[in-house]
Structures are given as structure tokens and as C-alpha cells.
Write a protein that holds these residues in place. Structure first.
Motif, PDB file in Angstrom:
ATOM      1  N   GLU A   3       0.821  -1.207   0.000  1.00  0.00           N
ATOM      2  CA  GLU A   3       0.000   0.000   0.000  1.00  0.00           C
ATOM      3  C   GLU A   3       0.858   1.261   0.000  1.00  0.00           C
ATOM      4  OE1 GLU A   3       0.310  -1.235   4.377  1.00  0.00           O
ATOM      5  OE2 GLU A   3       0.069  -2.224   2.434  1.00  0.00           O
ATOM      6  N   GLN A   4       2.053   1.206   0.583  1.00  0.00           N
ATOM      7  CA  GLN A   4       2.921   2.379   0.660  1.00  0.00           C
ATOM      8  C   GLN A   4       3.396   2.851  -0.711  1.00  0.00           C
ATOM      9  OE1 GLN A   4       6.778   1.371   2.490  1.00  0.00           O
ATOM     10  NE2 GLN A   4       6.332  -0.770   2.026  1.00  0.00           N
ATOM     11  N   HIS A  73       2.582  -9.117  -5.561  1.00  0.00           N
ATOM     12  CA  HIS A  73       1.194  -9.204  -5.125  1.00  0.00           C
ATOM     13  C   HIS A  73       0.586 -10.506  -5.634  1.00  0.00           C
ATOM     14  CE1 HIS A  73       0.855  -7.541  -9.206  1.00  0.00           C
ATOM     15  NE2 HIS A  73      -0.370  -8.054  -9.243  1.00  0.00           N
ATOM     16  N   ASP A  92       0.086  -9.620  -0.274  1.00  0.00           N
ATOM     17  CA  ASP A  92      -1.004  -8.675  -0.468  1.00  0.00           C
ATOM     18  C   ASP A  92      -1.787  -9.052  -1.724  1.00  0.00           C
ATOM     19  OD1 ASP A  92      -0.194  -6.963   1.719  1.00  0.00           O
ATOM     20  OD2 ASP A  92       1.444  -6.290   0.446  1.00  0.00           O
ATOM     21  N   LEU A 176      -7.335  -3.497  -2.690  1.00  0.00           N
ATOM     22  CA  LEU A 176      -6.167  -4.112  -2.075  1.00  0.00           C
ATOM     23  C   LEU A 176      -6.553  -4.652  -0.710  1.00  0.00           C
ATOM     24  CD1 LEU A 176      -3.116  -4.682  -1.619  1.00  0.00           C
ATOM     25  CD2 LEU A 176      -2.883  -2.292  -0.902  1.00  0.00           C
ATOM     26  N   THR A 178      -4.511  -6.276   2.277  1.00  0.00           N
ATOM     27  CA  THR A 178      -3.140  -6.541   2.691  1.00  0.00           C
ATOM     28  C   THR A 178      -3.059  -7.872   3.433  1.00  0.00           C
ATOM     29  OG1 THR A 178      -3.267  -5.502   4.878  1.00  0.00           O
ATOM     30  CG2 THR A 178      -2.827  -4.061   2.987  1.00  0.00           C
ATOM     31  N   HIS A 184      -7.946  -1.423   1.317  1.00  0.00           N
ATOM     32  CA  HIS A 184      -7.614  -0.160   0.664  1.00  0.00           C
ATOM     33  C   HIS A 184      -8.286  -0.110  -0.701  1.00  0.00           C
ATOM     34  CE1 HIS A 184      -4.234   0.926   3.410  1.00  0.00           C
ATOM     35  NE2 HIS A 184      -4.118  -0.380   3.514  1.00  0.00           N
ATOM     36  N   ILE A 186      -7.777   1.809  -4.361  1.00  0.00           N
ATOM     37  CA  ILE A 186      -6.737   2.499  -5.114  1.00  0.00           C
ATOM     38  C   ILE A 186      -7.321   3.005  -6.426  1.00  0.00           C
ATOM     39  CG2 ILE A 186      -4.478   2.285  -6.215  1.00  0.00           C
ATOM     40  CD1 ILE A 186      -3.981  -0.100  -4.278  1.00  0.00           C
ATOM     41  N   ARG A 211      -4.964   6.685  -2.924  1.00  0.00           N
ATOM     42  CA  ARG A 211      -5.270   5.454  -2.176  1.00  0.00           C
ATOM     43  C   ARG A 211      -5.976   5.846  -0.882  1.00  0.00           C
ATOM     44  NH1 ARG A 211      -2.912   3.663   2.209  1.00  0.00           N
ATOM     45  NH2 ARG A 211      -1.042   4.930   1.862  1.00  0.00           N
ATOM     46  N   GLN A 213      -7.526   4.066   2.763  1.00  0.00           N
ATOM     47  CA  GLN A 213      -7.840   2.931   3.629  1.00  0.00           C
ATOM     48  C   GLN A 213      -9.322   3.001   3.951  1.00  0.00           C
ATOM     49  OE1 GLN A 213      -5.163   2.214   6.913  1.00  0.00           O
ATOM     50  NE2 GLN A 213      -6.777   1.247   8.138  1.00  0.00           N
TER      51      GLN A 213
END
Length: 228
Positions: A3-4, A73, A92, A176, A178, A184, A186, A211, A213
């Protein structure tokens, strides 16, 4: 963890796996498509969409990604008219594109899993079958979210205009999940680089719009969605 990497203005090379087309019988089926390679391609040329923190420092150092580095991923299928299930391991999970489908996490058949509820725009009869079948098998620990619901048309339109507007930048939402079970949403834009939508190897150029959360809905809230 990945996610970062999804900060506004970051560009990736990636092509979405095909949808898992099959019978529209509402069944829960294994996710079978493999993830396609996704790699870091620097920052997009439209500075108006780039995270200021990436402009103030060396972007690769901030992200922890070298140019061309892979983004690891696992892929979760979209199976129109069915629900695709992918066991949750140490990676993820990405899935999409999202236009209203729910993404569920829970223990199905004794296996911790992520599921993409394969509803289809404009097909209410099929969607009811898909949701009812999942509701009958919903485990006690199920949670979910609606990735597409995280973005308003106004937000998408503003970012799209900063990238040159439609059809220069086509907006799509990815979900996403995780490895830690955090949800999340995106927002991604397919963009043209030097008037080309794909690189010479045939992979598409994607620019991150943002993005978010997203808080998980409870089992009670999820059941209400499935039975609506």
C-alpha cells in the motif's frame, strides 16, 4: 506492505489479468488467474497529481523502490456472475476493476480467504443469485468493503482533468487486501506516455490517482448488503 507504493503520481507498468468468465450461477469458485508483473516506472509527468513528498525528495528513496522494481502481489479474479475465492497467505492481494462489487475477507471452508463478489452492472437478477448464494455460506468472521464507493465522481473527475481529461486518462479502481487484512481502495489512471498507452513490451502505463484505507463493514452490515 505494498500500500505504501500507491502514492499519487507514482507510475507503474502493468496489464490487468483477464476476467474469469464462466457460468453466471452465483457459485463460489477458486481464483485461477496468475498475477501479471507490475513494476515501478517513476513519477508521472503531470506534477499536479504527484504527492508533494515525492517531489521534495528522491522518489525512489521515499518509496523504497528502484526504477523497474517489481511490486509483489497476488491476484484475485473477477468472475462475473460468481464469487472468486483466493486463500489468504503471506502476500497482499489485488483485484479489480471495481464498479460496485463487494470484497469480502473471512474463513471459508476452513481457509482464511479473500473473495470478490462478482456482481455485474445492469444485471439485477444475476446479482441477486450471486449475493444470496454467498449469504448462505457466510462465515462468522466475515468482513467486507466496497472499493468503488470510496471515490466520488467529483474526486475522480478532478484528478482526471489534472491528467488531461478523458479519454487521455481512463479511471479504474483496484481493491487491495493486505496480508494483515487491511482494506484499501486504489484509484488508477491508464495514461499515455509519449502518446503511447503501452510500453514496447506491451504493458500499460498506470498513474496512481490516490489510495484510501477503508473501514471494514461488519458481518451484520455485509449480510444486509447481500440480502438487499
Amino acid at each position: 506492505m505494498i500500500e505504501q507504493y500507491f502514492r499519487p503520481g507514482v507510475r507503474f507498468l502493468w496489464t490487468k489479468p483477464n476476467d474469469a468468465v464462466g457460468p453466471t450461477d452465483g457459485s463460489i469458485v477458486p481464483s485461477v488467474m496468475l498475477a501479471n508483473p507490475m513494476s515501478y516506472d517513476g513519477l508521472d509527468g503531470h506534477a499536479a497529481v504527484v504527492d508533494p513528498a515525492l517531489l521534495a525528495a528522491h522518489a525512489a528513496a521515499v518509496l523504497g523502490l528502484a526504477m523497474g522494481a517489481p511490486v509483489p502481489h497476488v491476484w484475485l479474479d473477477y468472475a462475473p456472475g460468481r464469487t472468486a475465492q483466493r486463500p489468504v497467505g503471506g502476500g497482499d492481494i489485488l483485484t479489480g476493476y471495481m464498479s460496485g462489487c463487494l470484497i469480502v475477507r473471512g474463513t471459508f471452508g476452513g481457509v482464511p480467504s479473500a473473495l470478490h463478489v462478482g456482481t455485474i452492472d445492469g444485471q439485477p437478477a444475476i446479482n441477486q443469485v450471486v449475493k444470496r448464494q454467498l449469504a448462505q455460506q457466510l462465515p462468522a468472521d466475515a468482513t467486507a468493503f466496497n472499493p468503488a464507493g470510496a471515490w466520488t465522481p467529483g474526486e475522480i473527475g478532478t484528478l482526471q482533468n489534472r491528467l488531461g481529461g478523458a479519454p487521455v486518462a481512463a479511471a479504474n479502481v483496484l481493491a487491495l487486501v493486505t496480508a494483515a487484512g487491511v482494506f484499501h481502495s486504489i484509484l488508477m489512471f491508464n495514461v499515455a506516455v509519449n502518446q503511447a498507452w503501452n510500453n514496447p513490451a506491451g504493458r500499460r502505463y498506470w498513474c496512481v490517482g490516490g489510495r484510501k484505507q477503508v473501514a471494514a463493514m461488519s458481518r451484520v452490515q455485509l449480510m444486509a448488503k447481500l440480502l438487499s
